[in-house]
Enzyme design. Structure first.
Site, PDB file in Angstrom:
ATOM      1  N   HIS A  79       0.822  -1.206   0.000  1.00 49.99           N
ATOM      2  CA  HIS A  79       0.000   0.000   0.000  1.00 49.99           C
ATOM      3  C   HIS A  79       0.866   1.270   0.000  1.00 49.99           C
ATOM      4  CE1 HIS A  79      -3.966  -2.006   1.476  1.00 49.99           C
ATOM      5  NE2 HIS A  79      -3.396  -2.661   0.474  1.00 49.99           N
ATOM      6  N   GLU A  81       0.851   3.936   1.783  1.00 47.37           N
ATOM      7  CA  GLU A  81       1.342   4.417   3.080  1.00 47.37           C
ATOM      8  C   GLU A  81       2.543   3.580   3.537  1.00 47.37           C
ATOM      9  OE1 GLU A  81      -1.634   3.373   2.165  1.00 47.37           O
ATOM     10  OE2 GLU A  81      -3.246   4.342   3.250  1.00 47.37           O
ATOM     11  N   CYS A 107      -6.231   1.822   5.086  1.00 44.14           N
ATOM     12  CA  CYS A 107      -6.837   0.556   5.516  1.00 44.14           C
ATOM     13  C   CYS A 107      -6.377   0.245   6.938  1.00 44.14           C
ATOM     14  CB  CYS A 107      -6.448  -0.568   4.560  1.00 44.14           C
ATOM     15  SG  CYS A 107      -4.749  -1.140   4.777  1.00 44.14           S
ATOM     16  N   CYS A 110      -2.556  -0.427   7.325  1.00 44.20           N
ATOM     17  CA  CYS A 110      -1.755   0.806   7.234  1.00 44.20           C
ATOM     18  C   CYS A 110      -1.993   1.690   8.451  1.00 44.20           C
ATOM     19  CB  CYS A 110      -2.079   1.569   5.954  1.00 44.20           C
ATOM     20  SG  CYS A 110      -1.433   0.753   4.489  1.00 44.20           S
TER      21      CYS A 110
HETATM   22  O1  LIG Z   1      -5.005   2.451   2.427  1.00 40.52           O
HETATM   23  C1  LIG Z   1      -4.917   1.984   1.271  1.00 40.52           C
HETATM   24  N1  LIG Z   1      -3.754   2.108   0.571  1.00 40.52           N
HETATM   25  C2  LIG Z   1      -3.569   1.539  -0.656  1.00 40.52           C
HETATM   26  O2  LIG Z   1      -2.495   1.678  -1.257  1.00 40.52           O
HETATM   27  N2  LIG Z   1      -4.599   0.812  -1.193  1.00 40.52           N
HETATM   28  C3  LIG Z   1      -4.419   0.187  -2.496  1.00 40.52           C
HETATM   29  C4  LIG Z   1      -4.272  -1.317  -2.485  1.00 40.52           C
HETATM   30  C5  LIG Z   1      -4.863  -1.714  -3.811  1.00 40.52           C
HETATM   31  O3  LIG Z   1      -3.882  -1.595  -4.849  1.00 40.52           O
HETATM   32  C6  LIG Z   1      -5.954  -0.678  -4.012  1.00 40.52           C
HETATM   33  C7  LIG Z   1      -7.308  -1.124  -3.490  1.00 40.52           C
HETATM   34  O4  LIG Z   1      -7.890  -1.891  -4.469  1.00 40.52           O
HETATM   35  P1  LIG Z   1      -9.463  -2.042  -4.602  1.00 40.52           P
HETATM   36  O5  LIG Z   1     -10.045  -0.642  -4.518  1.00 40.52           O
HETATM   37  O6  LIG Z   1      -9.651  -2.698  -5.913  1.00 40.52           O
HETATM   38  O7  LIG Z   1      -9.869  -2.905  -3.406  1.00 40.52           O
HETATM   39  O8  LIG Z   1      -5.564   0.462  -3.283  1.00 40.52           O
HETATM   40  C8  LIG Z   1      -5.784   0.703  -0.547  1.00 40.52           C
HETATM   41  C9  LIG Z   1      -5.994   1.292   0.661  1.00 40.52           C
HETATM   42  C10 LIG Z   1      -7.277   1.307   1.386  1.00 40.52           C
HETATM   43  O9  LIG Z   1      -8.105   0.304   1.036  1.00 40.52           O
HETATM   44 ZN   LIG Z   2      -3.281   0.025   3.518  1.00 34.75          ZN
END
Ligand SMILES: O=c1[nH]c(=O)n([C@H]2C[C@H](O)[C@@H](COP(=O)(O)O)O2)cc1CO
Ligand SMILES: [Zn+2]
Length: 160
Positions: A79, A81, A107, A110
Protein backbone atom coordinates in the site's frame (compact mmCIF):
# COMPACT_ATOMS: atom_id res chain seq x y z
CA UNK A 1 8.94 47.38 -3.75
CA UNK A 2 6.38 44.92 -5.05
CA UNK A 3 4.33 43.15 -2.38
CA UNK A 4 4.76 39.42 -1.93
CA UNK A 5 2.47 36.94 -3.67
CA UNK A 6 -0.35 36.11 -1.32
CA UNK A 7 -2.33 33.59 -3.37
CA UNK A 8 0.11 30.71 -2.87
CA UNK A 9 -1.25 27.24 -2.19
CA UNK A 10 -1.50 26.07 1.42
CA UNK A 11 0.75 23.38 2.93
CA UNK A 12 -2.27 21.05 2.90
CA UNK A 13 -2.81 21.58 -0.80
CA UNK A 14 0.90 21.29 -1.56
CA UNK A 15 1.39 17.99 0.26
CA UNK A 16 -1.85 16.54 -1.10
CA UNK A 17 -0.83 17.50 -4.63
CA UNK A 18 2.43 15.60 -4.04
CA UNK A 19 0.40 12.59 -2.86
CA UNK A 20 -1.78 12.86 -5.97
CA UNK A 21 1.32 13.03 -8.18
CA UNK A 22 2.63 9.84 -6.53
CA UNK A 23 -0.70 8.09 -7.15
CA UNK A 24 -0.28 8.79 -10.88
CA UNK A 25 2.58 6.25 -10.85
CA UNK A 26 0.30 3.44 -9.64
CA UNK A 27 -0.34 0.60 -12.10
CA UNK A 28 -3.49 -0.52 -10.29
CA UNK A 29 -6.28 -0.22 -12.88
CA UNK A 30 -9.00 0.35 -10.27
CA UNK A 31 -7.59 2.24 -7.30
CA UNK A 32 -4.52 4.47 -7.44
CA UNK A 33 -3.32 5.70 -4.04
CA UNK A 34 -0.58 8.17 -3.17
CA UNK A 35 0.91 9.13 0.18
CA UNK A 36 3.18 11.97 1.25
CA UNK A 37 4.69 12.23 4.73
CA UNK A 38 5.66 15.69 5.99
CA UNK A 39 7.35 16.32 9.31
CA UNK A 40 6.33 18.84 11.94
CA UNK A 41 8.47 21.48 10.18
CA UNK A 42 6.60 20.99 6.89
CA UNK A 43 9.47 19.17 5.24
CA UNK A 44 8.65 16.22 3.03
CA UNK A 45 10.18 13.02 4.39
CA UNK A 46 8.87 10.51 1.90
CA UNK A 47 6.29 9.59 -0.72
CA UNK A 48 4.81 6.32 -1.93
CA UNK A 49 2.10 4.76 -4.05
CA UNK A 50 0.48 1.34 -4.22
CA UNK A 51 2.55 -1.10 -6.22
CA UNK A 52 4.17 -4.50 -6.37
CA UNK A 53 7.31 -5.30 -4.37
CA UNK A 54 10.52 -4.68 -6.32
CA UNK A 55 11.39 -7.83 -8.20
CA UNK A 56 7.76 -8.63 -8.94
CA UNK A 57 7.29 -7.37 -12.49
CA UNK A 58 4.23 -5.14 -12.58
CA UNK A 59 3.79 -5.81 -16.31
CA UNK A 60 3.24 -9.52 -15.71
CA UNK A 61 1.25 -8.97 -12.54
CA UNK A 62 -2.43 -10.04 -12.52
CA UNK A 63 -3.97 -6.69 -11.63
CA UNK A 64 -7.40 -8.16 -10.94
CA UNK A 65 -9.17 -9.89 -8.12
CA UNK A 66 -9.74 -13.62 -8.01
CA UNK A 67 -11.14 -16.42 -5.86
CA UNK A 68 -7.66 -17.90 -6.15
CA UNK A 69 -5.51 -16.00 -3.64
CA UNK A 70 -2.47 -16.45 -5.87
CA UNK A 71 -4.17 -14.35 -8.54
CA UNK A 72 -5.64 -11.64 -6.35
CA UNK A 73 -3.78 -8.31 -6.40
CA UNK A 74 -4.73 -7.56 -2.80
CA UNK A 75 -2.36 -10.27 -1.63
CA UNK A 76 0.65 -8.76 -3.38
CA UNK A 77 0.34 -5.00 -3.54
CA UNK A 78 2.22 -2.86 -1.02
CA UNK A 79 0.00 0.00 0.00
CA UNK A 80 0.96 3.62 -0.62
CA UNK A 81 1.34 4.42 3.08
CA UNK A 82 3.55 1.39 3.72
CA UNK A 83 5.69 2.28 0.72
CA UNK A 84 6.04 5.86 1.95
CA UNK A 85 7.34 4.59 5.29
CA UNK A 86 9.60 1.99 3.66
CA UNK A 87 10.97 4.51 1.15
CA UNK A 88 12.24 6.72 3.94
CA UNK A 89 16.00 6.35 4.36
CA UNK A 90 16.36 8.43 7.50
CA UNK A 91 15.62 7.68 11.12
CA UNK A 92 12.05 6.87 12.14
CA UNK A 93 12.61 9.40 14.91
CA UNK A 94 12.02 12.05 12.23
CA UNK A 95 8.51 10.71 11.72
CA UNK A 96 7.33 11.40 15.25
CA UNK A 97 4.21 13.57 15.02
CA UNK A 98 4.45 13.74 11.24
CA UNK A 99 1.50 14.43 8.95
CA UNK A 100 0.54 11.79 6.42
CA UNK A 101 -1.29 12.98 3.32
CA UNK A 102 -3.15 10.17 1.59
CA UNK A 103 -5.43 10.23 -1.41
CA UNK A 104 -7.51 7.43 0.14
CA UNK A 105 -8.31 6.82 3.80
CA UNK A 106 -5.84 4.19 5.14
CA UNK A 107 -6.84 0.56 5.52
CA UNK A 108 -6.63 -1.05 8.94
CA UNK A 109 -3.18 -2.54 8.33
CA UNK A 110 -1.76 0.81 7.23
CA UNK A 111 -3.52 2.52 10.13
CA UNK A 112 -1.68 0.29 12.62
CA UNK A 113 1.61 0.71 10.77
CA UNK A 114 1.30 4.50 10.63
CA UNK A 115 0.55 4.65 14.35
CA UNK A 116 3.55 2.47 15.12
CA UNK A 117 5.79 4.62 12.92
CA UNK A 118 4.84 7.55 15.15
CA UNK A 119 2.78 9.75 12.85
CA UNK A 120 0.53 12.28 14.52
CA UNK A 121 -2.06 13.21 11.94
CA UNK A 122 -3.69 11.75 8.87
CA UNK A 123 -5.06 14.02 6.16
CA UNK A 124 -7.07 12.31 3.45
CA UNK A 125 -8.80 13.21 0.19
CA UNK A 126 -11.20 10.36 -0.55
CA UNK A 127 -12.92 7.96 1.82
CA UNK A 128 -14.67 5.69 -0.66
CA UNK A 129 -14.66 2.73 1.73
CA UNK A 130 -16.26 4.75 4.54
CA UNK A 131 -18.46 2.54 6.71
CA UNK A 132 -16.94 -0.78 5.66
CA UNK A 133 -15.63 -3.06 8.39
CA UNK A 134 -11.94 -2.36 7.65
CA UNK A 135 -12.53 1.37 7.44
CA UNK A 136 -14.31 1.37 10.81
CA UNK A 137 -11.41 -0.54 12.33
CA UNK A 138 -8.95 2.03 10.90
CA UNK A 139 -10.88 4.86 12.51
CA UNK A 140 -11.11 2.96 15.78
CA UNK A 141 -7.32 2.45 15.73
CA UNK A 142 -6.71 6.17 15.14
CA UNK A 143 -9.27 7.19 17.79
CA UNK A 144 -7.85 4.83 20.41
CA UNK A 145 -4.27 5.85 19.68
CA UNK A 146 -4.98 9.59 19.69
CA UNK A 147 -4.21 10.12 16.00
CA UNK A 148 -6.31 12.85 14.46
CA UNK A 149 -7.66 12.58 10.94
CA UNK A 150 -9.38 15.10 8.73
CA UNK A 151 -10.50 15.38 5.16
CA UNK A 152 -9.07 18.04 2.88
CA UNK A 153 -10.83 19.31 -0.21
CA UNK A 154 -8.83 20.63 -3.13
CA UNK A 155 -9.85 22.96 -5.92
CA UNK A 156 -11.11 21.13 -9.01
CA UNK A 157 -7.99 22.00 -11.03
CA UNK A 158 -5.78 20.10 -8.55
CA UNK A 159 -7.65 16.88 -9.23
CA UNK A 160 -7.02 16.55 -12.97
O1 LIG B 1 -5.01 2.45 2.43
C1 LIG B 1 -4.92 1.98 1.27
N1 LIG B 1 -3.75 2.11 0.57
C2 LIG B 1 -3.57 1.54 -0.66
O2 LIG B 1 -2.50 1.68 -1.26
N2 LIG B 1 -4.60 0.81 -1.19
C3 LIG B 1 -4.42 0.19 -2.50
C4 LIG B 1 -4.27 -1.32 -2.48
C5 LIG B 1 -4.86 -1.71 -3.81
O3 LIG B 1 -3.88 -1.60 -4.85
C6 LIG B 1 -5.95 -0.68 -4.01
C7 LIG B 1 -7.31 -1.12 -3.49
O4 LIG B 1 -7.89 -1.89 -4.47
P1 LIG B 1 -9.46 -2.04 -4.60
O5 LIG B 1 -10.04 -0.64 -4.52
O6 LIG B 1 -9.65 -2.70 -5.91
O7 LIG B 1 -9.87 -2.90 -3.41
O8 LIG B 1 -5.56 0.46 -3.28
C8 LIG B 1 -5.78 0.70 -0.55
C9 LIG B 1 -5.99 1.29 0.66
C10 LIG B 1 -7.28 1.31 1.39
O9 LIG B 1 -8.10 0.30 1.04
ZN1 LIG C 1 -3.28 0.02 3.52
Amino acid sequence: MPGKRSDVISWDEFFMRVAIAASLRSKDPKTQVGACIADTNDRILSVGYNGTPSGLDDDEFPWGTSEDPLFDKHNYVIHAEANAILNYRGSLKDMQGAKVYVTLFPCQECAKTLVQAGVGEVIYLDDKYDGTEGNRVSKSVFDRCGITYRQVRLPEDALV
